[in-house]
Design a protein around this motif. Structure first.
Motif, mmCIF file in Angstrom:
data_model
loop_
_atom_site.group_PDB
_atom_site.id
_atom_site.type_symbol
_atom_site.label_atom_id
_atom_site.label_comp_id
_atom_site.label_asym_id
_atom_site.label_seq_id
_atom_site.Cartn_x
_atom_site.Cartn_y
_atom_site.Cartn_z
ATOM 1 N N TYR A 73 11.324 -30.624 -4.709
ATOM 2 C CA TYR A 73 10.961 -31.283 -3.450
ATOM 3 C C TYR A 73 12.146 -31.320 -2.500
ATOM 4 O O TYR A 73 11.986 -31.298 -1.283
ATOM 5 N N LEU A 74 13.361 -31.335 -3.063
ATOM 6 C CA LEU A 74 14.554 -31.252 -2.232
ATOM 7 C C LEU A 74 14.617 -29.882 -1.572
ATOM 8 O O LEU A 74 14.940 -29.765 -0.382
ATOM 9 N N GLU A 75 14.274 -28.845 -2.323
ATOM 10 C CA GLU A 75 14.264 -27.491 -1.770
ATOM 11 C C GLU A 75 13.205 -27.354 -0.673
ATOM 12 O O GLU A 75 13.358 -26.581 0.259
ATOM 13 N N LEU A 77 12.698 -29.585 1.378
ATOM 14 C CA LEU A 77 13.218 -30.457 2.434
ATOM 15 C C LEU A 77 12.436 -31.764 2.553
ATOM 16 O O LEU A 77 12.420 -32.406 3.607
ATOM 17 N N ASP A 78 11.814 -32.184 1.437
ATOM 18 C CA ASP A 78 11.082 -33.450 1.420
ATOM 19 C C ASP A 78 12.061 -34.544 0.996
ATOM 20 O O ASP A 78 11.953 -35.135 -0.077
ATOM 21 N N PHE A 79 13.035 -34.811 1.870
ATOM 22 C CA PHE A 79 14.118 -35.727 1.526
ATOM 23 C C PHE A 79 13.618 -37.147 1.293
ATOM 24 O O PHE A 79 14.136 -37.871 0.435
ATOM 25 N N TYR A 119 24.618 -22.373 -3.319
ATOM 26 C CA TYR A 119 23.298 -22.818 -2.854
ATOM 27 C C TYR A 119 22.737 -23.916 -3.766
ATOM 28 O O TYR A 119 22.383 -25.010 -3.306
ATOM 29 N N GLY A 123 22.708 -28.269 -3.371
ATOM 30 C CA GLY A 123 21.478 -29.045 -3.500
ATOM 31 C C GLY A 123 21.605 -30.124 -4.554
ATOM 32 O O GLY A 123 21.190 -31.273 -4.334
#
Length: 581
Positions: A73-75, A77-79, A119, A123
């Motif tokens: 979910y971080l990937e 961009l659901d911060f 990368y 993250g």
């Protein structure tokens, strides 16, 4: 107040729910429903909780057993979702359930020396920052990540193929016995005054002036028909949300089911203490360490069949083996598979979304009052159950019932500060584990196993052993569990049937190669006297469980979902459902 989910307390709860109007009635005994019952009870409200099967018998006992922020979910961009989940992880590890939620290290293999380290490393560093700022409670949390060289990776994971990675990043999340956490949530709610009854099916609803005013239900154990009145009804039924709304002649939220399959393999099949997270063409695959086995999962495929008994196919099992074997030196085979379990994730369907895969469907939850008196919740993830429960109770209470003061403030949720039963005193008993082991003539490993299942409630289990030393022996054909744990499952944890004990109070149904069949008779004999079973009933419990195992094995040999489901449905229900009205 007692937290025991005993048969007598269940009967008393049903009587009490039938005799008075409740403030809140929750339908659904999974993690969200149990959390909602606790949230409402902690606000000082009168609360009822109904579940048509056993506690956590649906999705909430068939998950990946992780409490995590969700790197994928971080990937995406659901911060916000990751931040929220890491905060909840911190609460569970540090305050709410340290006896059930434990930090666990994972290795993220790196195949490219430079760009992938930068990368992925950046993250995971952000993941740590979010977890460090939000995820430490009471001085407890999870360690920070580390980069491992190829040589260090070989030491940490000797089972990894030399060509599988040039190094790795070790990061931490947490694991949980999902079914036990739900049962503990229910017990905590009961301790704060909630009335709880499993094996109680909602068959219809009560209505007053166009508003839902309660439910009609059936006690599946006795056939008794019930009318339960409530000012606010909450539906927390996960993948059954659509059916719940149909039963109440309402519509609002649409939930898709995604099938997730997991397999268990012996601990000795993979060397090392760290788990793995592996990228697949669809999502990610976890290999998760437990004391006696590894859990490998999960799949993520649409499920459009009946939701009561989702099962794995031969293709599902092969998919998991293939992706694990992509990085393991000694390939796993079907003979290594101890057990298989399958769950359905409730994925909220966005309005206007087209049919297709389920991997990208949102895991965030939505709450809606779909008709006056009925509020439902859908979506979400196991880790954020407490937030989901808080939100659905708050919205339900905002839908004022007749006679309620529209200007009265809604009582605040207290669950962020409320440890679950077994949490208080857990660390003290952990520090005394050597003494407890010596006193009972056990190894420290056995005591640690008990503490990580019961926390400070271990005192109640040990009291059973002190009263009857024979209960201190291992359950026949299940050396990791005591006979006392079967008795305690019935007298305190709400187990009403043999399958409740073998699949959720213990996890013999997938931890052992025989899937608990060799323990079925001795467990049933322990349960019979406590539940008043005669010889015929005891034999039916045993034969029904054996038929379930046989049907699941047959399903796992089938090539597709339809034929697998057909094979699974050959096994009878221990308590058939009533007809909805």
């Amino acid at each position: 107040m007692s937290t025991a989910l005993s048969p007598a307390n269940r009967t008393a709860a049903i009587d009490a729910m039938s005799a008075t109007a409740l403030d809140v009635l929750v339908i659904g005994g999974g993690v969200t429903g149990a959390g909602a019952a606790l949230d409402a009870a902690s606000r000082g409200l009168s609360v009822g909780l109904l579940e048509q099967r056993d506690w956590a018998s649906g999705t909430s006992s068939r998950a990946s057993k992780l409490v995590h922020g969700g790197l994928r979910y971080l990937e995406m961009l659901d911060f916000a979702l990751v931040r929220e989940a890491l905060h909840e992880r911190g609460l569970l590890v540090g305050r709410l359930a340290p006896h059930l939620v434990h930090p666990v290290p994972f290795l993220y293999p790196i195949r490219h020396r430079v760009w992938e380290r930068v990368y992925i490393g950046s993250g995971i560093a952000l993941y740590d920052v979010l977890g460090g700022l939000l995820g430490r409670v009471g001085g407890r949390g999870v360690p920070l990540h580390r980069h491992l060289s190829r040589k260090a990776l070989r030491r940490a994971a000797p089972s990894l193929r030399p060509d599988a990675a040039v190094g790795a990043i070790r990061y931490w999340d947490a694991k949980v016995d999902d079914a036990r956490l739900v049962q503990v949530l229910v017990r905590t709610a009961v301790g704060h005054g909630a009335l709880a009854a499993s094996r109680t099916q909602v068959t219809g609803y009560l209505e007053e002036d166009g508003r839902v005013a309660g439910v009609r239900a059936v006690d599946l154990e006795t056939g008794r028909e019930l009318s339960i009145r409530a000012r606010h009804v909450i539906g927390a039924t996960g993948v059954w949300t659509d059916q719940t709304q149909e039963l109440f002649r309402a519509q609002g939220l649409t939930v898709r089911a995604s099938k997730g399959v997991h397999i268990a393999v012996p601990r000795e099949a993979i060397a090392g203490e760290d788990g793995f997270i592996l990228r697949t063409e669809k999502s990610v695959l976890f290999i998760i360490p437990w004391p006696t086995h590894w859990v490998i999962g999960t799949t993520d495929t649409p499920w459009d069949l009946a939701k009561d008994h989702p099962v794995a196919t031969s293709a599902d099992v092969e998919y998991l083996l293939e992706h694990a074997n992509a990085v393991l030196q000694r390939p796993l085979t079907r003979e290594d598979v101890l057990g298989v379990y399958t769950g359905l994730r409730p994925l909220l369907q966005p309005v206007g979304a087209e049919a297709g895969g389920t991997t990208r469907v949102s895991r965030e939850h939505t709450v809606a009052t779909v008709r006056p008196g009925l509020t439902v919740i859908a979506g979400g993830k196991y880790t954020t159950y407490r937030v989901m429960a808080r939100d659905v109770v708050a919205m339900a209470l905002a839908d004022r019932a007749p006679g309620e003061d529209p200007d009265a403030p809604i009582p605040a949720s207290l669950t962020e500060e409320l440890p679950l039963v077994g949490a208080d005193g857990y660390l003290v008993r952990w520090n005394r584990r050597a003494h407890l082991a010596a006193h009972h003539g056990w190894t420290e490993t056995r005591v640690e196993h008990l503490l990580d299942r019961y926390g400070s409630l271990v005192d109640e289990v040990l009291a059973l052993v002190d009263g009857d030393p024979d209960l201190g022996r291992p359950l026949e054909a299940a050396p990791d569990y005591l006979r006392a744990e079967v008795v305690y499952a019935v007298t305190a944890e709400g187990a009403l049937h043999l399958e409740d004990v073998l699949t959720r109070r213990t996890r013999l149904s997938y931890e052992q190669a025989d899937r608990g069949t060799a323990s079925a008779r001795p467990a049933a004999e322990l349960m019979a006297g406590l539940l008043g079973w005669d010889d015929e009933r005891r034999e039916r419990e045993i034969s029904t469980y054996l038929a379930r195992v046989e049907a699941e094995r047959a399903a796992e040999a089938m090539p597709d979902d339809t034929s697998a489901e057909r094979a699974r449905l050959q096994a009878p229900e221990i308590t058939p459902f009533a007809s909805a009205s």
